[in-house]
Design a protein around this motif. Structure first.
Motif: not given
Length: 588
Positions: A219-235, A237-246
């Motif tokens: 996703h791009q919600r914080r101005g860059r590409w970064e991963p999150m986990i979406w459980d499509v059954a329950s809805g 969204e697990i924000d991983l918030a990796l502390d990496l630039p770029g």
């Protein structure tokens, strides 16, 4: 043999893909025979064999989860329009993989454990379609839309299909839909709704466990590409918030316990393991340079394709071993890159600079990358190395529109297409001259694909700045290119320019090299593939005819392939022709 030719001819390999349920069976790409083809590798026995053999090469292939079959895409002479075929892993005759599906442009493929295939297609007539193909049954269409869409992934148990789509009309920012094999919807995720910001989503893959409904998403919600986990059954969204630039991408470890993270920042990249239980981020040591692909193996080791501007690519493992060592001589190295940061009209511009031996100022090649949503990195490239061998400095510019510098930098490329990128290139050109690196009388503007387009546009809009132009497979006449190109690229052009040529004619005119062709004063070399579906030949001929009509200095080389060539000797020939053209026309 000159050193520069050795770099092209030296055998090299890509990162091996492996079958999910038979990890000893792998598939990789190599140029060992002089043409890039697919190779099957049985790690248990050590045996390797060439799986495909076509005059113009083959690079698109995948293994079935059980490792019994190789699927590969069969087009005509590089035109990207064709069908999927398959052959047994151990060897044997090829056969149609999905009988009943007509030829198309590929739009994603996912293969299930029960033999089911999910096939994405794109054609000018139908737009985007997705079919589910079960063994012994006719293909069943489960999705159709005029805008671009494609297959993202198929869940481990085959019950869920992730689809990337642009039904909202923005080809640069996809939304996600998860459906069942019958096409019925399960869940939606769309970051383009409910706000003024244009945000995109990408499918990174379902969890590799039966019954697991977690989908790894970028996703791009914080101005860059970064991963999150979406459980499509329950809805959830697990924000991983990796502390990496770029920008950050990821894939699952085979046991689902963690994520293999690929981190790209300022033209370099590295690897990390993110442990889902402890939420800890552990760096995986790699040499300085760029990782252009990585995969986690079932035993927990990681294999990755690494190179730097000075060192040719290698497939390495975290065990310290070189995973694949192709036979034959090794490619000579080149010189390292230096970073240059230049203030531009839209912010700081990152450029990568390579200098030949001796003192400047040098004749200088500005090698402009394609995409446009791509970026140059500290990775090995035989083309720029050839020019350095001949005494040229090489400058590569990550202009606005490039990836790896945040969403705002990439998304700045709208409406004034081409002109924005050239403003950044001009700023770096001025820096290169002022710094003493580049000789202002011997500046070459060059590039392929979008880089070829920017070359022709730059020669016309900045005629006093460039002594020479080298454009490979370019957009030359934007309006004709739009009408002749594949449907997916039409959608991208509508997004970039805000409509069709009929709807926004002034924007297409302002961004088309043909508009400025009569202002071009520098000699121009153009190479084009006669089967190119991305930058079709007719629009190139329109531009060439205008050059010829006024007697402008130019040469054209047409070759029998598509958007580039997978044949080593053909690529060498093209570089040789470009070097010779520069030698004839560039003073000193």
């Amino acid at each position: 043999m000159p050193e520069w030719e050795k770099r092209f001819r030296a055998p090299r390999v890509g990162l091996p893909d492996w079958a999910e349920d038979a990890p000893d069976r792998s598939l990789f790409v190599s140029n060992a025979t002089g043409t890039y083809e697919l190779y099957a590798w049985d790690r248990a026995t050590g045996s390797q064999r060439r799986a495909t053999d076509r005059p113009n090469g083959t690079t698109d292939g995948v293994l079935t989860p059980d490792g019994e079959w190789i699927w590969w895409f069969d087009d005509t002479d590089g035109d990207e329009f064709g069908v999927w075929r398959r052959q047994p892993f151990r060897g044997g005759d090829d056969e149609p993989a999905v009988p009943g599906l007509e030829p198309s442009y590929p739009a994603g493929l996912a293969l299930g454990r029960d033999g089911t295939a999910v096939v994405g297609r794109s054609t000018d007539d139908d737009g985007s379609t997705i079919h589910v193909v079960r063994p012994g049954s006719a293909p069943v269409e489960i999705y159709r839309h005029r805008e671009s869409a494609g297959v993202g992934d198929l869940s481990h148990d085959g019950t869920l299909i992730a689809v990337e789509h642009t039904e909202h009309g923005d080809a640069m920012h996809s939304a996600l839909r998860v459906v069942r094999p019958d096409g019925s919807a399960v869940a939606e995720l769309d970051d383009t709704k409910g706000g003024t910001e244009e945000l995109g989503l990408e499918v990174l893959g379902f969890a590799p466990l039966a019954g697991d409904t977690r989908l790894l998403v970028a996703h791009q919600r914080r101005g860059r590409w970064e991963p999150m986990i979406w459980d499509v059954a329950s809805g959830e969204e697990i924000d991983l918030a990796l502390d990496l630039p770029g920008d950050v991408s990821a894939e699952w470890y085979p046991d689902g316990s963690g994520l293999l993270v690929v981190h790209s920042f300022e033209a370099r990249s590295g690897l990390f393991r993110f442990d889902l239980a402890t939420r800890s981020l552990i760096e995986i040591e790699t040499p300085a340079g760029s990782v252009s692909g990585a995969t986690a193996r079932p035993d927990g080791t990681v294999e990755y394709l690494w190179s730097s501007a000075a060192s040719p690519s290698e497939v390495r493992s975290t065990t310290g071993e070189v995973v694949l060592d192709p036979p034959g001589f090794k490619a000579p190295g080149s010189v390292p890159v230096r970073d240059a940061w230049v203030e531009g009209p839209g912010g700081r511009i990152h450029a990568l600079v390579q200098r030949p031996a001796g003192d400047g100022p040098f004749p200088t090649l500005f090698e402009i990358h394609g995409g446009p949503t791509w970026h140059d990195s500290d990775s090995f490239a035989s083309g720029p190395a050839a020019w350095i061998d001949h005494g040229y400095a090489v400058v590569r510019v990550n202009y606005r529109g490039s990836t790896g510098y945040g969403r705002a930098w990439t998304d700045a490329l709208k409406h004034r297409v081409g002109l924005i990128e050239l403003e950044d290139i001009a700023a770096v050109r001025d820096w290169a001259v002022a710094s003493g690196l580049a000789d202002p009388a011997r500046l070459i503007l060059a590039g392929g694909s979008w880089g070829g387009y920017l070359t022709l546009l730059g020669l016309g809009t900045q005629p006093d700045a460039w002594a020479l132009g080298l454009a490979a497979v370019p957009v030359a006449d934007y309006v004709t290119a739009y009408h002749d190109e594949m449907e997916a690229l039409k959608a991208m052009d509508r997004t970039l320019l805000g409509g069709t040529p009929d709807e926004v004619p002034d924007r297409f005119r302002a961004s088309s090299p043909l508009t400025y062709v009569d202002a071009v004063r520098a000699p121009v070399y153009i190479s084009a593939g006669v089967n190119d579906p991305r930058c079709p030949i007719r629009q190139v001929e329109n531009y060439v005819d205008r050059l010829a009509a006024r007697g402008a200095a130019h040469e054209v080389y047409r070759y029998d392939a598509g958007h580039g060539s997978l044949v080593v000797e053909e690529r060498i020939k093209q570089v040789r022709l470009e070097l010779a053209f520069a030698a004839r026309h560039l003073a000193g």
